[in-house]
Design an enzyme around this catalytic site. Structure first.
Site, PDB file in Angstrom:
ATOM      1  N   ALA A 105      11.689  31.541  34.791  1.00  0.00           N
ATOM      2  CA  ALA A 105      13.076  31.714  35.206  1.00  0.00           C
ATOM      3  C   ALA A 105      13.696  30.335  35.368  1.00  0.00           C
ATOM      4  O   ALA A 105      13.148  29.478  36.063  1.00  0.00           O
ATOM      5  CB  ALA A 105      13.158  32.486  36.524  1.00  0.00           C
ATOM      6  N   SER A 106      14.830  30.123  34.703  1.00  0.00           N
ATOM      7  CA  SER A 106      15.486  28.835  34.743  1.00  0.00           C
ATOM      8  C   SER A 106      16.976  29.030  34.510  1.00  0.00           C
ATOM      9  O   SER A 106      17.404  30.111  34.081  1.00  0.00           O
ATOM     10  CB  SER A 106      14.892  27.901  33.671  1.00  0.00           C
ATOM     11  OG  SER A 106      15.478  26.613  33.716  1.00  0.00           O
ATOM     12  N   LEU A 107      17.752  28.004  34.790  1.00  0.00           N
ATOM     13  CA  LEU A 107      19.174  28.061  34.487  1.00  0.00           C
ATOM     14  C   LEU A 107      19.390  28.144  32.981  1.00  0.00           C
ATOM     15  O   LEU A 107      20.180  28.955  32.489  1.00  0.00           O
ATOM     16  CB  LEU A 107      19.887  26.832  35.060  1.00  0.00           C
ATOM     17  CG  LEU A 107      21.373  26.667  34.732  1.00  0.00           C
ATOM     18  CD1 LEU A 107      22.183  27.840  35.257  1.00  0.00           C
ATOM     19  CD2 LEU A 107      21.902  25.353  35.293  1.00  0.00           C
ATOM     20  N   TYR A 108      18.658  27.326  32.243  1.00  0.00           N
ATOM     21  CA  TYR A 108      18.788  27.315  30.786  1.00  0.00           C
ATOM     22  C   TYR A 108      17.568  26.654  30.156  1.00  0.00           C
ATOM     23  O   TYR A 108      16.761  26.021  30.837  1.00  0.00           O
ATOM     24  CB  TYR A 108      20.059  26.574  30.366  1.00  0.00           C
ATOM     25  CG  TYR A 108      20.028  25.072  30.617  1.00  0.00           C
ATOM     26  CD1 TYR A 108      19.828  24.178  29.581  1.00  0.00           C
ATOM     27  CD2 TYR A 108      20.204  24.557  31.909  1.00  0.00           C
ATOM     28  CE1 TYR A 108      19.789  22.805  29.807  1.00  0.00           C
ATOM     29  CE2 TYR A 108      20.189  23.192  32.143  1.00  0.00           C
ATOM     30  CZ  TYR A 108      19.974  22.319  31.091  1.00  0.00           C
ATOM     31  OH  TYR A 108      19.934  20.964  31.321  1.00  0.00           O
ATOM     32  N   LEU A 109      17.440  26.804  28.860  1.00  0.00           N
ATOM     33  CA  LEU A 109      16.441  26.109  28.045  1.00  0.00           C
ATOM     34  C   LEU A 109      17.197  25.157  27.130  1.00  0.00           C
ATOM     35  O   LEU A 109      18.107  25.574  26.399  1.00  0.00           O
ATOM     36  CB  LEU A 109      15.636  27.110  27.216  1.00  0.00           C
ATOM     37  CG  LEU A 109      14.693  26.522  26.161  1.00  0.00           C
ATOM     38  CD1 LEU A 109      13.526  25.790  26.823  1.00  0.00           C
ATOM     39  CD2 LEU A 109      14.168  27.619  25.233  1.00  0.00           C
ATOM     40  N   GLY A 110      16.836  23.879  27.165  1.00  0.00           N
ATOM     41  CA  GLY A 110      17.510  22.885  26.336  1.00  0.00           C
ATOM     42  C   GLY A 110      17.222  23.076  24.859  1.00  0.00           C
ATOM     43  O   GLY A 110      16.442  23.948  24.450  1.00  0.00           O
ATOM     44  N   THR A 111      17.833  22.234  24.040  1.00  0.00           N
ATOM     45  CA  THR A 111      17.745  22.406  22.580  1.00  0.00           C
ATOM     46  C   THR A 111      17.130  21.197  21.880  1.00  0.00           C
ATOM     47  O   THR A 111      17.238  21.069  20.655  1.00  0.00           O
ATOM     48  CB  THR A 111      19.152  22.655  21.997  1.00  0.00           C
ATOM     49  OG1 THR A 111      20.017  21.555  22.350  1.00  0.00           O
ATOM     50  CG2 THR A 111      19.742  23.950  22.547  1.00  0.00           C
ATOM     51  N   GLY A 112      16.505  20.287  22.632  1.00  0.00           N
ATOM     52  CA  GLY A 112      15.921  19.089  22.049  1.00  0.00           C
ATOM     53  C   GLY A 112      14.503  19.295  21.537  1.00  0.00           C
ATOM     54  O   GLY A 112      13.964  20.412  21.532  1.00  0.00           O
ATOM     55  N   HIS A 126      20.234  30.718  39.051  1.00  0.00           N
ATOM     56  CA  HIS A 126      19.813  29.346  39.322  1.00  0.00           C
ATOM     57  C   HIS A 126      18.355  29.244  39.745  1.00  0.00           C
ATOM     58  O   HIS A 126      17.863  28.159  40.067  1.00  0.00           O
ATOM     59  CB  HIS A 126      20.721  28.755  40.424  1.00  0.00           C
ATOM     60  CG  HIS A 126      20.721  27.270  40.469  1.00  0.00           C
ATOM     61  ND1 HIS A 126      20.252  26.549  41.552  1.00  0.00           N
ATOM     62  CD2 HIS A 126      21.141  26.338  39.572  1.00  0.00           C
ATOM     63  CE1 HIS A 126      20.382  25.255  41.319  1.00  0.00           C
ATOM     64  NE2 HIS A 126      20.922  25.092  40.131  1.00  0.00           N
ATOM     65  N   LYS A 145      14.406  28.831  39.678  1.00  0.00           N
ATOM     66  CA  LYS A 145      13.462  28.115  38.820  1.00  0.00           C
ATOM     67  C   LYS A 145      12.035  28.448  39.256  1.00  0.00           C
ATOM     68  O   LYS A 145      11.548  27.953  40.278  1.00  0.00           O
ATOM     69  CB  LYS A 145      13.676  26.595  38.917  1.00  0.00           C
ATOM     70  CG  LYS A 145      14.974  26.099  38.249  1.00  0.00           C
ATOM     71  CD  LYS A 145      16.159  26.331  39.125  1.00  0.00           C
ATOM     72  CE  LYS A 145      17.439  25.853  38.500  1.00  0.00           C
ATOM     73  NZ  LYS A 145      17.646  24.434  38.630  1.00  0.00           N
ATOM     74  N   ASP A 198      -0.237  33.637  34.213  1.00  0.00           N
ATOM     75  CA  ASP A 198      -1.306  34.449  34.793  1.00  0.00           C
ATOM     76  C   ASP A 198      -1.166  34.426  36.321  1.00  0.00           C
ATOM     77  O   ASP A 198      -0.195  34.938  36.848  1.00  0.00           O
ATOM     78  CB  ASP A 198      -2.679  33.961  34.325  1.00  0.00           C
ATOM     79  CG  ASP A 198      -2.883  34.200  32.821  1.00  0.00           C
ATOM     80  OD1 ASP A 198      -2.178  35.072  32.260  1.00  0.00           O
ATOM     81  OD2 ASP A 198      -3.713  33.503  32.216  1.00  0.00           O
TER      82      ASP A 198
END
Length: 565
Positions: free
Chosen positions: A164-171, A260, A262, A267
């Site tokens: 769970a996160s705000l977003y996943l980057g694209t780099g 928001h 994180k 497992d």
């Protein structure tokens, strides 16, 4: 009869501490007993007997409904006890969440004002308490260490990956994480006809949809390749709807409310942090990170929490469209009240069911321990080798989802700030210094020593500013040192920034880690010292520097927009 340990009641005209009259009574009775006592004795006066349990503030009215229902909706009255003021009493803030039914279990004796780490056991009356060994807790210190751990945990996962996160980057670094997921899923697919590994990812809809290349486009290949094993949920705040949704452009729409939280679990291993899944957080953006190893109950809880939020979120499809689960109210097209009620019910079911399980486990463990001690006293100490060690560390998940009427983290944080004793030290840090007025008032009104990054003229509050060449600062949390102690016994770690957004707009989660173990306390102390080592003391002269000049238009606009950050 289960004991209900509570923080002390403030007594008017005296220093904060236990009331000579009320403290012994609270230790003798459980909450149902206190309610019954009020019903039977019917103190005469001008307010309902439920009034002492009412939360301070207008936002708590909905939570109080069930407590009034427990009274048979009868307005029974009483007079105030002499010299006792229930106004601003910190433990009363917690009462609205005590109403969900929990089985009465036998628990060991407790004290209203216990010493050391045990003084925080009142938190388990709100949320599940997970007792673990401190050897299962590891405090990380750098973004690189966090990133490498993520990759290792993904590659070794066998049953579940929940992120769970705000977003996943694209780099490139983010793509490497996705590649690790694909590799692990492929191995799982080849290992058995019915693969066990499940991947569940929860992100925010608005932040995750920003730009042509975004979090969604990064994850679609996984959905296309492993449709039965991968789930991507995109939370959309119910407050962004109608004309507001049409008019507010991209990026700015993220100010209305976000997912928001994180949490990264693999497992039975759980990483709690304030860091997002983005290259900055893997390289030169300082945050906090704690690994809880071999903790199945905690992993189960956060899996269920992410699933609950995912169930009320938009589901990403293989063609980059989104849709709600069948029968679920839409967050911005459907009825807002109905949607928020469903979300509240789903999340509180997770919290209450876990709390019930842990209370039953606590009672079972206590009775087993009593029997084992009796048996050992008869058989001798040679049989003690097979016993599981007693926990010396306790984990309390604190959830804050004001859009859904859930304010657990706010209540616990306010209580910790309120009850901080004289000569205690509290280190509080956040990447965005916009504390709520309630937190400000509590900090300035208590007697502990605070070291925080927030402008204040108070001598008890030392202001420090993080400064490290080429780095940015995103760490948030709290360390509590009891009076006379050089090591912290409690820390808060997770996603909240202690600001208006964290309290009122976003979905947040953190944990309170309470420990008696000196080695773990030393780890937490070193973590705090390392962060503050890269900081300088802020004084009035700091703001006289040319680069600190604030333009007039900024001063005028700030009061209008401060609640969006």
């Amino acid at each position: 009869m289960s004991c209900f340990p509570l923080p002390p009641l403030p007594v008017r005209g005296r220093s904060r501490g236990c009331s000579d009259l009320f403290c012994p009574l609270l230790c003798m009775f459980s909450i149902p007993d206190l309610v019954l006592m009020n019903l039977l004795e019917v103190w005469e006066g001008r307010s309902c007997y439920c009034e002492p349990f009412r939360c301070i503030g207008p936002a708590c009215g909905s939570s109080f409904t069930s407590l009034e229902a427990a009274c048979g909706k009868q307005r029974l009255c009483h007079t105030e006890l002499p010299h006792l003021s229930f106004h601003r009493s910190s433990w009363l803030l917690l009462a609205p969440l005590l109403t969900p039914p929990v089985p009465v279990v036998t628990a060991p004796p407790c004290s209203l004002c216990p010493e050391g780490a045990h003084r925080f056991q009142w938190i388990r009356n709100l949320v599940p308490e997970f007792g673990i060994s401190s050897s299962h807790v590891k405090v990380l210190s750098s973004p690189a260490e966090f990133y490498e751990l993520l990759k290792v945990q993904i590659k070794t996962a066998k049953q579940r990956v929940v992120m769970a996160s705000l977003y996943l980057g694209t780099g490139l670094l983010e793509q490497e994480l996705v590649d690790c997921l694909e590799e692990t899923l492929e191995k799982s697919l080849q290992a058995k006809e019915s693969p066990d590994l499940r991947v569940s990812i929860l992100l925010d809809y608005t932040r995750g949809s920003r730009g042509r290349k975004n979090s969604r486009t990064m994850l679609i290949p996984l959905l296309q390749r492993f449709p039965e094993q991968v789930r991507v949920s995109l939370f959309h705040t119910p407050n962004l709807r109608g004309l507001l949704k049409l008019l507010i452009p991209e990026r700015f729409n993220e100010t209305i409310g976000l997912q928001h939280i994180k949490v990264y679990l693999f497992d039975d291993n759980v990483i709690l942090s304030g860091a997002n899944l983005s290259d900055l957080y893997f390289t030169n953006r300082q945050d906090r990170y704690v690994l809880l190893q071999d903790s199945p109950e905690i992993a189960d809880f956060f899996t269920e929490l992410v699933d609950a939020i995912g169930d009320v979120s938009l589901q990403l499809q293989q063609d980059d469209t989104v849709q709600m689960m069948e029968g679920m109210v839409h967050p911005y097209q459907g009825d807002k009240v109905a949607y928020c009620e469903i979300a509240n019910r789903r999340v509180m079911e997770v919290i209450n069911s876990a709390r019930t399980r842990q209370e039953l486990l606590h009672a079972k463990t206590f009775h087993s321990s009593q029997q084992s001690n009796s048996s050992l006293s008869q058989q001798g100490s040679h049989a003690s080798g097979g016993l599981k060690p007693e926990p010396d560390t306790w984990i309390y998940p604190l959830i804050q989802m004001k859009p859904f009427g859930i304010q657990i983290d706010e209540m616990v944080t306010e209580t910790l700030l309120t009850e901080a004793e004289r000569d205690a030290r509290i280190y509080l840090t956040t990447g965005y210094f916009n504390l709520t007025q309630a937190y400000m008032d509590l900090i300035l009104g208590t007697r502990a020593e605070y070291r925080i990054l927030l402008a204040s003229p108070e001598e008890r509050v030392q202001l420090q500013e993080y400064s490290r060449a080429g780095w940015t600062f995103h760490a948030k949390g709290l360390w509590l040192y009891l009076a006379g102690s050089n090591l912290p016994c409690l820390t808060l770690i997770g996603s909240p920034n202690f600001g208006y957004r964290s309290v009122h707009r976003d979905l947040e989660a953190q944990v309170a880690i309470v420990t008696e173990n000196k080695a773990l306390q030393q780890q937490l102390h070193q973590e705090q010292e390392q962060l503050y080592l890269c900081s300088g003391v802020v004084s009035s002269s700091t703001f006289e520097q040319p680069n600190r000049y604030v333009k007039l238009w900024v001063k005028l606009v700030t009061p209008l927009i401060k609640n969006f950050f």
